[in-house]
Design a protein around this motif. Structure first.
Motif, PDB file in Angstrom:
ATOM      1  N   HIS A  78       1.755  15.856 -10.669  1.00 56.89           N
ATOM      2  CA  HIS A  78       1.742  16.193 -12.096  1.00 56.89           C
ATOM      3  C   HIS A  78       0.340  16.591 -12.553  1.00 56.89           C
ATOM      4  O   HIS A  78       0.179  17.530 -13.343  1.00 56.89           O
ATOM      5  N   VAL A  79      -0.670  15.893 -12.060  1.00 57.77           N
ATOM      6  CA  VAL A  79      -2.055  16.222 -12.425  1.00 57.77           C
ATOM      7  C   VAL A  79      -2.419  17.612 -11.924  1.00 57.77           C
ATOM      8  O   VAL A  79      -3.029  18.416 -12.644  1.00 57.77           O
ATOM      9  N   ALA A  80      -2.045  17.923 -10.679  1.00 53.59           N
ATOM     10  CA  ALA A  80      -2.336  19.246 -10.125  1.00 53.59           C
ATOM     11  C   ALA A  80      -1.618  20.335 -10.921  1.00 53.59           C
ATOM     12  O   ALA A  80      -2.182  21.410 -11.170  1.00 53.59           O
ATOM     13  N   HIS A  81      -0.381  20.042 -11.333  1.00 51.37           N
ATOM     14  CA  HIS A  81       0.366  21.023 -12.134  1.00 51.37           C
ATOM     15  C   HIS A  81      -0.336  21.295 -13.461  1.00 51.37           C
ATOM     16  O   HIS A  81      -0.418  22.451 -13.902  1.00 51.37           O
ATOM     17  N   ARG A  82      -0.861  20.252 -14.090  1.00 54.53           N
ATOM     18  CA  ARG A  82      -1.576  20.448 -15.361  1.00 54.53           C
ATOM     19  C   ARG A  82      -2.853  21.240 -15.152  1.00 54.53           C
ATOM     20  O   ARG A  82      -3.218  22.069 -15.989  1.00 54.53           O
ATOM     21  N   MET A  83      -3.545  21.008 -14.048  1.00 52.50           N
ATOM     22  CA  MET A  83      -4.775  21.762 -13.791  1.00 52.50           C
ATOM     23  C   MET A  83      -4.486  23.230 -13.493  1.00 52.50           C
ATOM     24  O   MET A  83      -5.343  24.088 -13.709  1.00 52.50           O
ATOM     25  N   GLU A  84      -3.288  23.514 -12.997  1.00 51.71           N
ATOM     26  CA  GLU A  84      -2.924  24.900 -12.684  1.00 51.71           C
ATOM     27  C   GLU A  84      -2.299  25.631 -13.871  1.00 51.71           C
ATOM     28  O   GLU A  84      -1.825  26.761 -13.721  1.00 51.71           O
ATOM     29  N   ARG A  85      -2.356  25.006 -15.041  1.00 50.88           N
ATOM     30  CA  ARG A  85      -1.759  25.626 -16.231  1.00 50.88           C
ATOM     31  C   ARG A  85      -2.384  26.990 -16.493  1.00 50.88           C
ATOM     32  O   ARG A  85      -3.604  27.156 -16.372  1.00 50.88           O
ATOM     33  N   TYR A  86      -1.570  27.949 -16.824  1.00 50.72           N
ATOM     34  CA  TYR A  86      -1.946  29.334 -17.152  1.00 50.72           C
ATOM     35  C   TYR A  86      -2.335  30.169 -15.928  1.00 50.72           C
ATOM     36  O   TYR A  86      -2.526  31.381 -16.067  1.00 50.72           O
ATOM     37  N   LEU A  87      -2.462  29.556 -14.751  1.00 49.85           N
ATOM     38  CA  LEU A  87      -2.874  30.352 -13.592  1.00 49.85           C
ATOM     39  C   LEU A  87      -1.778  31.313 -13.157  1.00 49.85           C
ATOM     40  O   LEU A  87      -2.065  32.406 -12.664  1.00 49.85           O
ATOM     41  N   ASN A  88      -0.518  30.915 -13.318  1.00 49.12           N
ATOM     42  CA  ASN A  88       0.565  31.852 -13.007  1.00 49.12           C
ATOM     43  C   ASN A  88       0.515  33.069 -13.924  1.00 49.12           C
ATOM     44  O   ASN A  88       0.763  34.201 -13.489  1.00 49.12           O
ATOM     45  N   ALA A  89       0.184  32.824 -15.200  1.00 49.88           N
ATOM     46  CA  ALA A  89       0.059  33.948 -16.138  1.00 49.88           C
ATOM     47  C   ALA A  89      -1.091  34.858 -15.722  1.00 49.88           C
ATOM     48  O   ALA A  89      -0.977  36.093 -15.786  1.00 49.88           O
ATOM     49  N   LEU A  90      -2.202  34.257 -15.281  1.00 53.29           N
ATOM     50  CA  LEU A  90      -3.343  35.070 -14.845  1.00 53.29           C
ATOM     51  C   LEU A  90      -2.986  35.878 -13.602  1.00 53.29           C
ATOM     52  O   LEU A  90      -3.363  37.055 -13.474  1.00 53.29           O
ATOM     53  N   GLY A  91      -2.248  35.269 -12.682  1.00 50.73           N
ATOM     54  CA  GLY A  91      -1.801  36.007 -11.499  1.00 50.73           C
ATOM     55  C   GLY A  91      -0.837  37.127 -11.856  1.00 50.73           C
ATOM     56  O   GLY A  91      -0.869  38.202 -11.240  1.00 50.73           O
ATOM     57  N   THR A  92       0.019  36.884 -12.847  1.00 54.61           N
ATOM     58  CA  THR A  92       0.935  37.933 -13.294  1.00 54.61           C
ATOM     59  C   THR A  92       0.177  39.106 -13.892  1.00 54.61           C
ATOM     60  O   THR A  92       0.517  40.279 -13.664  1.00 54.61           O
ATOM     61  N   ILE A  93      -0.869  38.809 -14.660  1.00 59.08           N
ATOM     62  CA  ILE A  93      -1.696  39.881 -15.234  1.00 59.08           C
ATOM     63  C   ILE A  93      -2.368  40.681 -14.124  1.00 59.08           C
ATOM     64  O   ILE A  93      -2.438  41.915 -14.183  1.00 59.08           O
ATOM     65  N   ALA A  94      -2.860  39.981 -13.104  1.00 60.79           N
ATOM     66  CA  ALA A  94      -3.494  40.675 -11.980  1.00 60.79           C
ATOM     67  C   ALA A  94      -2.523  41.610 -11.276  1.00 60.79           C
ATOM     68  O   ALA A  94      -2.905  42.687 -10.799  1.00 60.79           O
ATOM     69  N   ALA A  95      -1.252  41.199 -11.200  1.00 60.50           N
ATOM     70  CA  ALA A  95      -0.250  42.045 -10.546  1.00 60.50           C
ATOM     71  C   ALA A  95       0.257  43.149 -11.468  1.00 60.50           C
ATOM     72  O   ALA A  95       0.574  44.258 -11.009  1.00 60.50           O
ATOM     73  N   ALA A  96       0.347  42.851 -12.775  1.00 61.99           N
ATOM     74  CA  ALA A  96       0.927  43.821 -13.712  1.00 61.99           C
ATOM     75  C   ALA A  96      -0.069  44.900 -14.118  1.00 61.99           C
ATOM     76  O   ALA A  96       0.346  46.008 -14.492  1.00 61.99           O
ATOM     77  N   ARG A 144       0.817  -1.216   0.000  1.00 61.29           N
ATOM     78  CA  ARG A 144       0.000   0.000   0.000  1.00 61.29           C
ATOM     79  C   ARG A 144       0.851   1.267   0.000  1.00 61.29           C
ATOM     80  O   ARG A 144       0.498   2.246  -0.644  1.00 61.29           O
ATOM     81  N   GLU A 145       1.985   1.232   0.728  1.00 60.48           N
ATOM     82  CA  GLU A 145       2.823   2.432   0.779  1.00 60.48           C
ATOM     83  C   GLU A 145       3.384   2.780  -0.602  1.00 60.48           C
ATOM     84  O   GLU A 145       3.480   3.958  -0.958  1.00 60.48           O
ATOM     85  N   GLU A 146       3.737   1.782  -1.368  1.00 63.69           N
ATOM     86  CA  GLU A 146       4.238   2.044  -2.717  1.00 63.69           C
ATOM     87  C   GLU A 146       3.121   2.564  -3.618  1.00 63.69           C
ATOM     88  O   GLU A 146       3.359   3.435  -4.463  1.00 63.69           O
ATOM     89  N   ILE A 147       1.934   2.034  -3.434  1.00 63.03           N
ATOM     90  CA  ILE A 147       0.796   2.541  -4.203  1.00 63.03           C
ATOM     91  C   ILE A 147       0.547   4.004  -3.857  1.00 63.03           C
ATOM     92  O   ILE A 147       0.331   4.844  -4.740  1.00 63.03           O
ATOM     93  N   ARG A 148       0.605   4.316  -2.564  1.00 61.93           N
ATOM     94  CA  ARG A 148       0.382   5.704  -2.128  1.00 61.93           C
ATOM     95  C   ARG A 148       1.443   6.636  -2.711  1.00 61.93           C
ATOM     96  O   ARG A 148       1.121   7.742  -3.159  1.00 61.93           O
ATOM     97  N   GLU A 149       2.693   6.212  -2.721  1.00 65.13           N
ATOM     98  CA  GLU A 149       3.754   7.053  -3.279  1.00 65.13           C
ATOM     99  C   GLU A 149       3.534   7.310  -4.762  1.00 65.13           C
ATOM    100  O   GLU A 149       3.737   8.427  -5.244  1.00 65.13           O
ATOM    101  N   ARG A 150       3.118   6.278  -5.494  1.00 67.35           N
ATOM    102  CA  ARG A 150       2.864   6.474  -6.919  1.00 67.35           C
ATOM    103  C   ARG A 150       1.706   7.446  -7.136  1.00 67.35           C
ATOM    104  O   ARG A 150       1.778   8.324  -8.006  1.00 67.35           O
ATOM    105  N   VAL A 151       0.651   7.300  -6.344  1.00 65.41           N
ATOM    106  CA  VAL A 151      -0.497   8.201  -6.470  1.00 65.41           C
ATOM    107  C   VAL A 151      -0.084   9.640  -6.161  1.00 65.41           C
ATOM    108  O   VAL A 151      -0.497  10.580  -6.847  1.00 65.41           O
TER     109      VAL A 151
END
Length: 213
Positions: free
Chosen positions: A98-116, A85-92
């Motif tokens: 990586h999944v969270a990073h893909r969902m956050e795509r372009y949000l840094n750009a949107l935050g930069t626009i809000a600041a700029a 189970r511990e190995e399964i948890r590490e893989r998840v």
């Protein structure tokens, strides 16, 4: 609107560009982060049923991986379903980052626009004030139109910067909150699947089956 843009002068051009980019990001993220696109209804229960019956093969898991972010997370657990189970948890957890990073795509750009946005508005304000004082140096304080033009440019640019920044900031926070909610739900589904495929649980069920019969 066109008259306001003209009144703001050339500093309005980057603000208009930022507003167009922000609008494109907002529309794209609204579409990509729909609940049914990230967490298809019933997918978790369906995968748990597959795992409980043992009706899984590499092609089946690969098809699941491409359905949605939740499917990718559950497929990662199924890839190592025969490990502890511990190995399964590490893989998840690894795939979840990586999944969270893909969902956050372009949000840094949107935050930069809000600041700029406010900074560009302030830049336009400074340009307008400089233009106004240069007009005073050339024509004196008697030329009211020159003074009004400089002040008008300063105010228009400042307002435009806030108009761009406020919606960008609001949607940036909104999408962050939506992603956090999706991640919590995906973690719940992954834990439920791990409970089903945990080798210890399967062995316990096999031992108890003859007794129950």
């Amino acid at each position: 609107m066109l008259e306001l843009v003209k009144a703001g002068g050339w500093p309005m051009l980057p603000l208009l560009l930022l507003s167009a980019v922000a609008l494109a990001i907002i529309v794209e993220r609204f579409w990509a982060l729909r609940r049914k696109a990230v967490l298809p209804p019933g997918l978790g229960a369906e995968v748990r049923a597959w795992a409980a019956r043992g009706t899984l093969d590499p092609a089946h898991i690969e098809s699941l991986r491409g359905t949605s972010p939740l499917g990718a997370l559950l497929a990662a657990a199924l890839d190592v379903r025969n490990r502890p189970r511990e190995e399964i948890r590490e893989r998840v957890e690894d795939v979840g980052r990586h999944v969270a990073h893909r969902m956050e795509r372009y949000l840094n750009a949107l935050g930069t626009i809000a600041a700029a946005g406010p900074l560009l508005g302030l830049f336009g304000t400074v340009v307008g004030m400089i233009q106004m004082f240069l007009g005073v140096m050339d024509h004196g304080v008697g030329d009211v139109s020159q003074l009004a033009g400089g002040i008008g440019k300063a105010l228009v640019c400042a307002a435009a910067g806030m108009v761009v920044a406020v919606p960008a900031l609001m949607f940036h926070r909104h999408f962050r909150a939506r992603i956090d909610g999706h991640i919590v739900q995906m973690e719940h589904e992954a834990i439920a699947l791990m409970d089903v495929i945990d080798p210890r649980n399967r062995r316990g069920a096999q031992v108890q089956a003859p007794v129950q019969g």
